[in-house]
Every structure is written in C-alpha cells, then in structure tokens.
Design an enzyme around this catalytic site. Structure first.
Site, PDB file in Angstrom:
ATOM      1  N   LYS A 184       0.833  -1.198   0.000  1.00  0.00           N
ATOM      2  CA  LYS A 184       0.000   0.000   0.000  1.00  0.00           C
ATOM      3  C   LYS A 184       0.878   1.262   0.000  1.00  0.00           C
ATOM      4  O   LYS A 184       2.100   1.169   0.040  1.00  0.00           O
ATOM      5  CB  LYS A 184      -0.963  -0.046   1.199  1.00  0.00           C
ATOM      6  CG  LYS A 184      -1.896  -1.288   1.171  1.00  0.00           C
ATOM      7  CD  LYS A 184      -2.912  -1.224   0.075  1.00  0.00           C
ATOM      8  CE  LYS A 184      -3.695  -2.481  -0.255  1.00  0.00           C
ATOM      9  NZ  LYS A 184      -4.159  -3.384   0.744  1.00  0.00           N
TER      10      LYS A 184
HETATM   11  C1  LIG Z   1      -5.256  -4.457   1.066  1.00  0.00           C
HETATM   12  C2  LIG Z   1      -6.739  -4.354   1.108  1.00  0.00           C
HETATM   13  C3  LIG Z   1      -7.488  -4.728   2.230  1.00  0.00           C
HETATM   14  C4  LIG Z   1      -6.884  -5.432   3.399  1.00  0.00           C
HETATM   15  O1  LIG Z   1      -5.819  -4.758   3.956  1.00  0.00           O
HETATM   16  P1  LIG Z   1      -4.880  -5.529   4.997  1.00  0.00           P
HETATM   17  O2  LIG Z   1      -4.169  -4.415   5.715  1.00  0.00           O
HETATM   18  O3  LIG Z   1      -3.938  -6.368   4.182  1.00  0.00           O
HETATM   19  O4  LIG Z   1      -5.719  -6.327   5.896  1.00  0.00           O
HETATM   20  C5  LIG Z   1      -8.837  -4.504   2.220  1.00  0.00           C
HETATM   21  N1  LIG Z   1      -9.458  -3.950   1.168  1.00  0.00           N
HETATM   22  C6  LIG Z   1      -8.779  -3.598   0.059  1.00  0.00           C
HETATM   23  C7  LIG Z   1      -9.515  -2.971  -1.073  1.00  0.00           C
HETATM   24  C8  LIG Z   1      -7.400  -3.811  -0.005  1.00  0.00           C
HETATM   25  O5  LIG Z   1      -6.721  -3.498  -1.117  1.00  0.00           O
END
Ligand SMILES: *Cc1c(COP(=O)(O)O)cnc(C)c1O
Length: 383
Positions: A184
């Site tokens: 992210k």
């Molecule tokens: C990455 C992601 C999540 C989950 O995030 P984590 O921190 O890995 O639990 C949820 N929704 C979307 C759209 C994502 O891209």
C-alpha cells in the site's frame, strides 16, 4: 539479456525508519505503547480525523468497524465486487449479507446509481472502495446514506492521501479503514487503522481491538492498581505494535513524496500508453480530486493485444517484470457463489474488468529507466 526482476510493488524504507525499528527493539517495549500513541497523533494530524485507531491490519479494521454496528441477521451491506476479498469476508464475519452492485467501467468505483437501486428496508451499511486511490463521489454517496439513514464504512485501503474536492479521505464522513500492508502507499509491515467521526464507534472499536478491556472501568468503579481492568464485551486482539508504529512514523512523513512520485509514474504510463490499442486506460471523474495512485490498472484489449490478460502477465514474468492482479470479481469465488447464489453475468463490468485488469509496476523508488523498461518490454510483447 538477464535484467534483474522488477516487482510490481516494493516498499521504500528509509534508514531513519530502520533505526527507529531498532531503537524500538532495544527499548524493551515492542507491543502497543508510546510509538503507537505517537503514530495515532500523527495520523490524526495528517488526516484531520477526530478519532484514529491503529490496528493489526485493514482487515481487522473492517471487521471491527462492522462488528461495532451490531448487524442483525438479514441486515444488508452494499459493496462492490471489484475489491479484495477482505471487503466481502468481513461483512460476512460481522453477520451481514453482502449485496453487490456493479462498477462504473470508467472509474472502476462502485456505480452509485446502482447503489441507490439496491437500497431497501434491510439495508444498513454501504461499504465503498476508493479503487486504486481514486475517491468515490462522496457528496452523492453521503446524500444517499443520509436520505436512507445508512452507515458508511469506507474501505480506504488504497486511499491514504486521497483527496476528494478539497478534503482528505478520512477527514470527513462516517468511518474509514486504511491499510498499511507493504504494497500500500505507506506501510507498517502489516497494519491498518480505523478513522471515524463517531465517538461511540471509536469507543467500540477501541474495546473490540483488545479483548474488550475497558481501562476506564477501574477508574469508574474505584478499583485500585494500574494492572486492573474490566472486560465489558468479548473482544479480539487486533492491536498494532510499537514495532509497526516505528515504521509508520517515518512512512507517514514521506507519504506525500511517495504519492507525488507515484503520480508522476502513473501519468507517465497514461501518456505513453494513450495511443496503444492494446490498452484501455483508467479514467477520471469530473470532480476535483487527488488520486493517490496506489495502483496503475489498465485493462487489456484482448483482440488488439491478441492475448489474454493471463498470457500477458506470463510473458511479462518471462521478461523478469512483475505485475499484479487487482482484482478478479469477488462474487465469482466459490464461497460467494455457493453461499449467496452469485454467478457469472451478474455484474458484467466488474467481471470484464476482473478478466482484463493488470497492475503495472508502480512504486516510489521506481526509476524512469525501469519505467522505460516496462514500456519497452510491453512493446516487444505486443509486436
Ligand atoms: C489491502 C486491502 C485490504 C486489506 O488490507 P490488509 O491491511 O492487508 O488487511 C482490504 N481492502 C482492500 C480494497 C485492499 O486493497
């Protein structure tokens, strides 16, 4: 030619961040403590968010924010099929029924006209996803939510740093969930947070993230000793560690630089690929916004490219270039087909995107030369 493997994403971790992690390890305090407290404050300042709750992941955040709403059997939660499975899974885990609507094929965000059509007396919550860091039309969304007295839990996993009109995602509205997964826009290793304008929801998430322990209770009921606490509900264990916050403190400082570089690279793709018949490029809405460019996701035009998306991904891999797949339409996974009766054809735009979408390499430390290499390799693959 054996050029080094180029991943589709790679976190940028500064020396200062590494030193902070080491300092945390040496401090004797690794789990939730002063660094999480500082990170919370800094996030609050960056996002202008009334309440910020750091957590073990965004999945934990979605789970807790939805649990806090106390969904009853049959309660419906409207969301998009073009998302990571966590969005749907947590709705189910919190006792809701995921009701999907198709996407707008231009922006890849959920189609708010279809959201309006899907609302009925069982609807309780809308969970929009700011896909790739492009905000959904918040004015329209919140008008709908207000009109029907619905809660909104924004899956803002892609959207830290996203701006809608002149406001950051996280600074207004109901509740948002951000992710700090390594792919992210900023990372704490694993990690995430909930932001909300609702004091009651913040209190519930705070209890639920750590065993249901209420540290105020020992004050309220006059019990003595710092070690004492009360359990006021059965909670989970979704707290963020100081070790994670040590990274996050430095990542947050760099976030706007990261996004600036992501934006340069994304626009470089947009420009370079504009005339390629093999690609359908991401579109932008008319309202003013800042895209966080978590992902750069064109869709392959299979007939012009004379290959499928999966073949393209394979050929890129053979040339040592990584790509991502975000996402296959979630309603077509076996659980959602079997449990909720979804099938192919239900959401044609999301399905078409799910079959043709590719995430091209995009990360802050990516050089122009690496970007050129991606374009050159794509050119050779298509000719
Ligand atoms: C990455 C992601 C999540 C989950 O995030 P984590 O921190 O890995 O639990 C949820 N929704 C979307 C759209 C994502 O891209």
């Amino acid at each position: 030619m054996s050029e080094e493997f180029l991943p589709f994403s790679r976190p940028s971790i500064s020396r200062a961040a590494i030193d902070e992690v080491v300092a945390c390890l040496e401090s004797g305090w690794i789990t939730t403590g002063p660094r999480v407290a500082q990170f919370t404050e800094n996030l609050q300042a960056y996002l202008s968010a009334p309440f910020v709750l750091p957590l073990a992941s965004a999945t934990a955040g979605l789970h807790l924010a939805l649990l806090a709403l106390d969904l009853q059997p049959g309660d419906e939660v409207i969301t998009t099929p073009l998302t990571f499975a966590a969005t749907l899974n947590t709705i189910v885990l919190a006792g809701g029924k995921p009701v999907l609507v198709d996407i707008d094929p231009h922006t890849l965000n959920m189609d708010l006209n279809q959201v309006a059509d899907a609302i009925n007396e069982k609807t309780r919550v809308i969970v929009p996803v700011h896909f790739a860091g492009l905000p959904v039309d918040m004015d329209v969304l919140y008008q709908l939510a207000r009109k029907h007295e619905l809660r909104v839990i924004e899956d803002a996993a892609h959207a830290i740093g996203t701006v809608y009109k002149d406001k950051r995602i996280g600074s207004f509205g109901d509740t948002q969930v951000f992710s700090f997964h390594p792919n992210k826009n900023m990372t704490t290793g694993e990690g995430g947070c909930v932001t909300t304008t609702d004091a009651e929801l913040a209190r519930k998430v705070s209890l639920l993230r750590f065993h249901g322990i209420d540290r105020d209770s020992w004050n309220r009921y006059g019990k003595s000793g710092k070690q004492d606490y009360e359990i006021v509900l059965p909670g989970l264990k979704y707290n963020m560690m100081d070790l994670q916050a040590a990274l996050g403190l430095h990542q947050l400082k760099e976030l706007d630089h990261f996004i600036a570089r992501r934006t340069e690279l994304a626009l470089r793709y947009q420009e370079a690929l504009a005339d390629w018949p093999q690609w359908e490029l991401p579109g932008a809405p008319a309202f003013h916004h800042r895209h966080a460019w978590h992902l750069y996701t064109p869709r392959i035009n299979e007939s012009a490219a004379q290959m499928s998306r999966d073949e393209f991904i394979q050929k890129m891999k053979e040339k040592n270039i990584g790509t991502g797949l975000h996402y296959r339409a979630a309603h077509l996974y076996p659980y959602y087909r079997e449990q909720f009766g979804y099938q192919a054809g239900d959401f044609p735009y999301a399905e078409s995107a799910g079959e043709r979408i590719v995430s091209l390499p995009l990360f802050p430390a990516m050089t122009d030369a690496e970007h050129d290499r991606v374009l050159d390799v794509m050119y050779s693959i298509f000719s």
